[in-house]
Enzyme design. Structure first.
Site, short mmCIF file in Angstrom:
data_model
loop_
_atom_site.label_atom_id
_atom_site.label_comp_id
_atom_site.label_asym_id
_atom_site.label_seq_id
_atom_site.Cartn_x
_atom_site.Cartn_y
_atom_site.Cartn_z
N ARG A 182 -6.46 10.01 1.28
CA ARG A 182 -5.37 9.08 1.72
C ARG A 182 -4.60 8.52 0.59
NH1 ARG A 182 -5.25 4.82 6.57
NH2 ARG A 182 -3.23 4.16 6.31
N LYS B 54 -3.09 0.61 8.13
CA LYS B 54 -2.98 -0.35 7.05
C LYS B 54 -2.27 -1.58 7.37
CE LYS B 54 -3.74 2.36 3.06
NZ LYS B 54 -3.04 3.02 1.82
N HIS C 186 5.66 -0.06 -6.49
CA HIS C 186 5.15 -1.55 -6.12
C HIS C 186 5.44 -2.59 -7.24
CE1 HIS C 186 2.12 -0.23 -2.94
NE2 HIS C 186 3.26 -0.48 -2.42
N ARG D 111 -11.37 -12.93 15.48
CA ARG D 111 -12.09 -11.57 14.85
C ARG D 111 -11.39 -10.21 15.53
NH1 ARG D 111 -16.24 -15.25 15.77
NH2 ARG D 111 -16.84 -16.28 13.64
N HIS E 252 4.19 5.05 -5.28
CA HIS E 252 3.93 3.53 -4.82
C HIS E 252 3.38 2.59 -5.95
CE1 HIS E 252 4.69 5.55 -1.06
NE2 HIS E 252 4.57 4.19 -0.37
N HIS F 137 11.32 -1.38 -0.13
CA HIS F 137 10.25 -0.83 -0.52
C HIS F 137 10.55 0.83 -0.59
CE1 HIS F 137 6.16 0.65 -0.14
NE2 HIS F 137 6.32 1.45 0.80
N LYS G 287 1.02 12.72 8.50
CA LYS G 287 0.26 11.34 7.95
C LYS G 287 -0.95 11.28 8.84
CE LYS G 287 0.30 6.58 7.07
NZ LYS G 287 0.76 5.19 6.84
N ASN H 177 0.43 7.71 -1.32
CA ASN H 177 0.89 6.72 -2.37
C ASN H 177 1.65 7.35 -3.37
OD1 ASN H 177 0.62 4.00 -1.37
ND2 ASN H 177 -1.87 4.37 -1.65
N GLU I 138 10.13 7.77 2.29
CA GLU I 138 8.72 8.48 2.57
C GLU I 138 8.79 9.60 3.23
OE1 GLU I 138 6.47 6.48 1.65
OE2 GLU I 138 6.68 4.39 1.74
N GLU J 268 -9.50 5.49 2.83
CA GLU J 268 -9.04 5.72 1.60
C GLU J 268 -10.23 5.63 0.48
OE1 GLU J 268 -4.95 4.19 0.65
OE2 GLU J 268 -5.61 4.41 -1.29
P1 NAD Z 1 11.79 -4.39 6.95
O1 NAD Z 1 10.52 -4.28 8.15
O2 NAD Z 1 11.98 -5.44 6.16
O3 NAD Z 1 12.85 -3.86 7.97
C1 NAD Z 1 13.95 -3.56 7.31
C2 NAD Z 1 15.25 -4.36 7.77
O4 NAD Z 1 15.69 -3.86 8.98
C3 NAD Z 1 14.84 -5.76 8.08
O5 NAD Z 1 16.02 -6.63 7.85
C4 NAD Z 1 14.66 -5.58 9.79
O6 NAD Z 1 15.02 -6.68 10.29
C5 NAD Z 1 15.79 -4.79 9.96
N1 NAD Z 1 15.60 -3.96 11.20
C6 NAD Z 1 14.51 -3.49 11.63
N2 NAD Z 1 14.68 -2.53 12.66
C7 NAD Z 1 16.12 -2.61 12.92
C8 NAD Z 1 17.07 -1.68 13.77
N3 NAD Z 1 16.44 -1.05 14.90
N4 NAD Z 1 18.21 -2.01 13.66
C9 NAD Z 1 18.71 -2.94 12.86
N5 NAD Z 1 17.91 -3.44 11.83
C10 NAD Z 1 16.70 -3.43 11.99
O7 NAD Z 1 11.24 -3.03 6.06
P2 NAD Z 1 10.54 -1.36 6.43
O8 NAD Z 1 11.50 -0.67 5.59
O9 NAD Z 1 10.52 -1.02 7.82
O10 NAD Z 1 9.07 -1.54 6.08
C11 NAD Z 1 8.77 -2.15 4.77
C12 NAD Z 1 7.47 -2.68 4.62
O11 NAD Z 1 6.65 -1.61 5.10
C13 NAD Z 1 7.03 -2.94 3.29
O12 NAD Z 1 6.28 -4.17 3.50
C14 NAD Z 1 5.77 -1.86 3.12
O13 NAD Z 1 4.82 -2.44 2.04
C15 NAD Z 1 5.39 -1.76 4.26
N6 NAD Z 1 4.69 -0.20 4.51
C16 NAD Z 1 3.41 -0.36 5.02
C17 NAD Z 1 2.72 0.81 5.25
C18 NAD Z 1 1.52 1.01 5.97
O14 NAD Z 1 0.93 1.88 5.93
N7 NAD Z 1 1.14 -0.27 6.58
C19 NAD Z 1 3.40 1.95 4.66
C20 NAD Z 1 4.67 2.03 4.05
C21 NAD Z 1 5.08 0.91 4.02
N1 GLY Z 2 1.37 4.30 3.21
C1 GLY Z 2 0.22 4.71 2.64
C2 GLY Z 2 -1.13 4.81 3.53
O1 GLY Z 2 -0.84 4.41 4.88
O2 GLY Z 2 -2.12 5.20 3.25
#
Ligand code: NAD
Ligand code: GLY
Length: 364
Positions: free
Chosen positions: A243, A142, A254, A120, A250, A267, A226, A247, A184, A236
């Protein structure tokens, strides 16, 4: 080291940005409930950085259970989440254990959702290692996983206790991933920080060449934007704006990620093409000029990002977009621009204009 604060009353937390932070166990210790950490990473990042973090934590007396997941967006699902729960239980992790995410947004979202739900809820720390995760996903709480029918459809809000963004990790990031993160960064300029958009236009070459000072500034400014937005509308729920403005692009993006199969488009790439659709739609509504649209296209192209959408067909886009989390009572709220640097949520865009914007961005 640069330091920001996300102001959420008793759940406020620092965002630390700088070089060499992975080996600073002393920065993490004050945020742990007990001297026990489950360190979640993936098969790609762990060989690069896991040992540094494990040694740094052990040096300050913290016991570490590493949990290594398969890499990639295609693994942001129940199976990976269950691997985390299995490892936490097998290693008798209790409610005092802090889950630490070491990786990009996929690892951060997965580990964060595990932290929100394991017994939890247990404490959570983010150590983002991609540009995208350092400027966006590690901040704001998030967390979640994808469903075959839609991106990030299952999840929870669960704020970290600390975000530690080590800019040195960006040295090993592939060029394509650096550009994806830049989408972003550009987003903040477009939705609320026009001077920052100008700064990005002037400095894109140095940013892509990984100038440390420029990257640190871009990360700090992105996180500051942010943090302000999240502090004002954490869950949001604002009826307009709030918030949801984070997006921009997005809803279209998406649809590309889900429609093409997770991992096919990064992404950030999908967000870039999606932002072009949102900007084109804003022009069609009379809010932006052709010159504005050209300016957005140019900065995205300068960051080596796609400006043409995936050829899914407008009907498929609309079908996928109808699952968007901003749909309320059947009405799709899109994030659009009244002007560059001034985003709004808008539920009244005519369907034919949305279709025209999608089609025009898939043609170009
Ligand atoms: P990812 O986590 O897949 O990383 C991209 C690639 O880079 C992967 O292959 C990873 O292993 C590699 N990698 C990571 N760090 C590295 C480094 N320092 N050196 C070499 N390789 C490295 O992708 P991302 O772009 O970081 O994140 C995308 C995700 O984030 C999506 O799922 C998206 O929906 C999510 N997201 C979430 C929020 C939120 O608010 N929670 C906001 C934006 C995006
Ligand atoms: N990436 C959108 C949010 O965090 O709300």
């Amino acid at each position: 080291m640069r330091r920001l604060n996300l102001a959420l009353a008793e759940r406020s937390y620092p965002i630390l940005i700088g070089g060499g932070l992975l080996s600073r166990g002393d920065l993490i210790v004050p945020f742990l409930r007990t001297a026990r950490v489950a360190l979640v990473s993936n098969t790609n990042v762990a060989p690069l950085y896991l040992d540094i973090v494990v040694k740094a934590l052990e040096k300050v007396g913290v016991g570490v259970t590493p949990i290594i997941l398969p890499d990639g967006e295609a693994h942001k699902n129940w199976e990976s989440l269950n691997l985390i729960y299995d490892a936490l239980l097998a290693n008798r992790c209790d409610r005092g254990t802090t889950i630490v995410a070491l990786g990009g947004g996929v690892i951060g979202d997965l580990a964060g959702f595990a932290a929100a739900t394991y017994q939890r809820g247990v404490p959570f720390v983010q150590i983002p290692t991609t540009l995208l995760s350092q400027v966006d996903s590690s901040v704001g709480g998030k967390t979640g996983i994808n469903h075959p029918r839609g991106k990030n459809m299952v999840g929870a809000f669960w704020q970290p206790k600390l975000v530690l963004a080590d800019t040195d990790t960006l040295k090993t990031l592939p060029d394509r991933e650096l550009s994806a993160g830049m989408a972003e960064v550009i987003k903040y300029g477009l939705i609320r920080d026009l001077p920052f958009l100008g700064w990005l236009e002037a400095n894109m070459k140095g940013l892509l060449a990984r100038d440390g000072e420029l990257l640190a500034h871009a990360i700090e400014r992105s996180c500051a934007n942010k943090a302000e937005v999240v502090a004002a509308d954490e869950y949001e729920t604002a009826a307009v704006g709030g918030r949801a403005l984070l997006n921009l692009g997005h809803t279209f993006g998406h649809a590309i990620e889900t429609g093409m199969g997770y991992g096919e488009w990064l992404h950030g790439e999908a967000v870039a093409a999606g932002m072009m659709m949102a900007v084109e739609l804003s022009r069609r509504l009379g809010w932006l000029s052709v010159a504005d649209v050209d300016r957005v296209r140019a900065v995205l192209q300068r960051a080596n990002l796609p400006v043409k959408g995936a050829d899914l067909g407008a009907a498929r886009y609309l079908e996928l977009m109808s699952h968007d989390k901003k749909v309320i009572a059947g009405s799709l709220r899109l994030v659009l621009l009244k002007a560059l640097g001034d985003a709004v949520t808008y539920a009244d865009a005519p369907r034919e204009e949305i279709v025209a914007a999608i089609e025009s961005c898939c043609r170009e």
